[in-house]
Design a protein around this motif. Structure first.
Motif, PDB file in Angstrom:
ATOM      1  N   GLY A   1     -20.047  18.382   0.564  1.00 13.91           N
ATOM      2  CA  GLY A   1     -19.164  19.178  -0.282  1.00 13.91           C
ATOM      3  C   GLY A   1     -18.339  18.321  -1.217  1.00 13.91           C
TER       4      GLY A   1
ATOM      5  N   ARG B   1     -20.458  17.007  -4.081  1.00 12.26           N
ATOM      6  CA  ARG B   1     -20.612  18.088  -5.061  1.00 12.26           C
ATOM      7  C   ARG B   1     -19.343  18.232  -5.910  1.00 12.26           C
ATOM      8  N   ASP B   2     -18.197  18.155  -5.256  1.00 11.16           N
ATOM      9  CA  ASP B   2     -16.939  18.319  -5.991  1.00 11.16           C
ATOM     10  C   ASP B   2     -16.734  17.222  -7.029  1.00 11.16           C
TER      11      ASP B   2
ATOM     12  N   TYR C   1     -30.751  27.649  -1.061  1.00  9.08           N
ATOM     13  CA  TYR C   1     -29.653  27.357  -1.988  1.00  9.08           C
ATOM     14  C   TYR C   1     -29.182  28.629  -2.692  1.00  9.08           C
TER      15      TYR C   1
ATOM     16  N   ILE D   1     -23.041  27.346  -6.228  1.00 14.42           N
ATOM     17  CA  ILE D   1     -21.860  26.752  -5.585  1.00 14.42           C
ATOM     18  C   ILE D   1     -20.654  27.643  -5.863  1.00 14.42           C
TER      19      ILE D   1
ATOM     20  N   ARG E   1     -11.676  23.074  -4.102  1.00 15.20           N
ATOM     21  CA  ARG E   1     -12.667  22.558  -5.063  1.00 15.20           C
ATOM     22  C   ARG E   1     -12.094  22.562  -6.483  1.00 15.20           C
TER      23      ARG E   1
ATOM     24  N   VAL F   1     -16.483  24.611 -11.224  1.00 17.83           N
ATOM     25  CA  VAL F   1     -17.666  24.689 -10.355  1.00 17.83           C
ATOM     26  C   VAL F   1     -18.814  23.941 -11.031  1.00 17.83           C
TER      27      VAL F   1
ATOM     28  N   THR G   1     -24.219  33.506  -8.096  1.00 17.99           N
ATOM     29  CA  THR G   1     -23.709  32.244  -8.614  1.00 17.99           C
ATOM     30  C   THR G   1     -22.592  32.490  -9.612  1.00 17.99           C
TER      31      THR G   1
END
Length: 250
Positions: free
Chosen positions: A64, A67-68, A85, A88, A94, A106, A128
């Motif tokens: 995570g 990704r951030d 998937y 996100i 985040r 995001v 999404t």
């Protein structure tokens, strides 16, 4: 040097330490490709066909965070489908972290698929916040490319019959997406290795022995000599080893 990740004084200290370990280089004139994988001690990349059987809360926390800190998440379409998937999600943590690092709230997901084979009912399209980027080819069915674009995807042609990964990375860079967090799968990772496009590998060693015939984390044509890497950091937590290696370039 080995640094212990847990236990520490509190969750905020953990997050601060992780951000320090996984910060991207300041120089971002070109795409920087960070690949993240988990593997068993005996080299298996999946359990029961999926990587989740190797993962743990610590590893998921690092995933995570990566990704951030990334502009975009790069993944092969096969891995995205098998692993289920979806887009996100936004969260206060985040959004705060990404805003602090000058990023959008995001990150988008960029999918590598020579045949534009992302299903139209995929959660990457239907569930999404940010539309996915589909990196595909001229030989992909024109109707499918149109359908994906109509469903909201940013469809980018990056080669004739195969996705040209250098062209794909340049296309992401043109969109301001230079910090690239790649989550596999093995064929995409192998292709990146073959073309010497990997700048960094974050590898979690899960404390499991699986045996079986599961594949390895990279599958490609092979390179000679092998790409030289330098150990940048090691963390350990709950019997997991979290390794970070950087490419040694002349």
């Amino acid at each position: 040097m080995v640094d212990e990740l847990w236990p520490v004084d509190g969750a905020q200290q953990v997050d601060d330490e992780l951000e320090r370990f996984y910060a991207y280089p300041e120089q971002r004139e070109r795409p920087w490709v960070r690949v993240n994988f988990v593997s068993s001690l005996d080299g298996a990349v999946t359990v029961g066909g999926r990587s989740r059987g190797l993962s743990a809360p610590v590893d998921q926390r690092v995933l995570g965070l990566i990704r951030d800190l990334s502009d975009v998440v790069l993944v092969g379409v096969g891995t995205a489908v098998v692993e289920g998937y979806r887009g996100i999600k936004r969260s206060e943590v985040r959004a705060e972290r990404r805003t602090r690092h000058g990023l959008s709230e995001v990150p988008p997901i960029a999918l590598v698929t020579a045949r534009a084979s992302l299903p139209l009912d995929s959660p990457l399209l239907t569930d999404t916040v940010v539309p996915p980027i589909v990196l595909t080819t001229e030989s992909a069915p024109a109707q499918r490319r149109t359908e994906l674009a109509d469903a909201g995807a940013d469809v980018v042609v990056t080669g004739d019959a195969e996705v040209d990964l250098r062209v794909a990375l340049d296309a992401l860079a043109e969109r301001g997406l230079r910090r690239i967090g790649c989550e596999g799968g093995p064929r995409l990772f192998g292709s990146l290795v073959d073309q010497d496009l990997v700048d960094e590998l974050c590898l979690t060693l899960s404390p499991l022995l699986t045996s079986g015939d599961a594949g390895r984390i990279a599958v490609g044509a092979g390179v000679e000599p092998p790409r030289a890497m330098r150990l940048e950091s090691v963390l350990h937590a709950e019997s997991l080893l979290l390794l970070r290696y950087a490419r040694m370039r002349e």
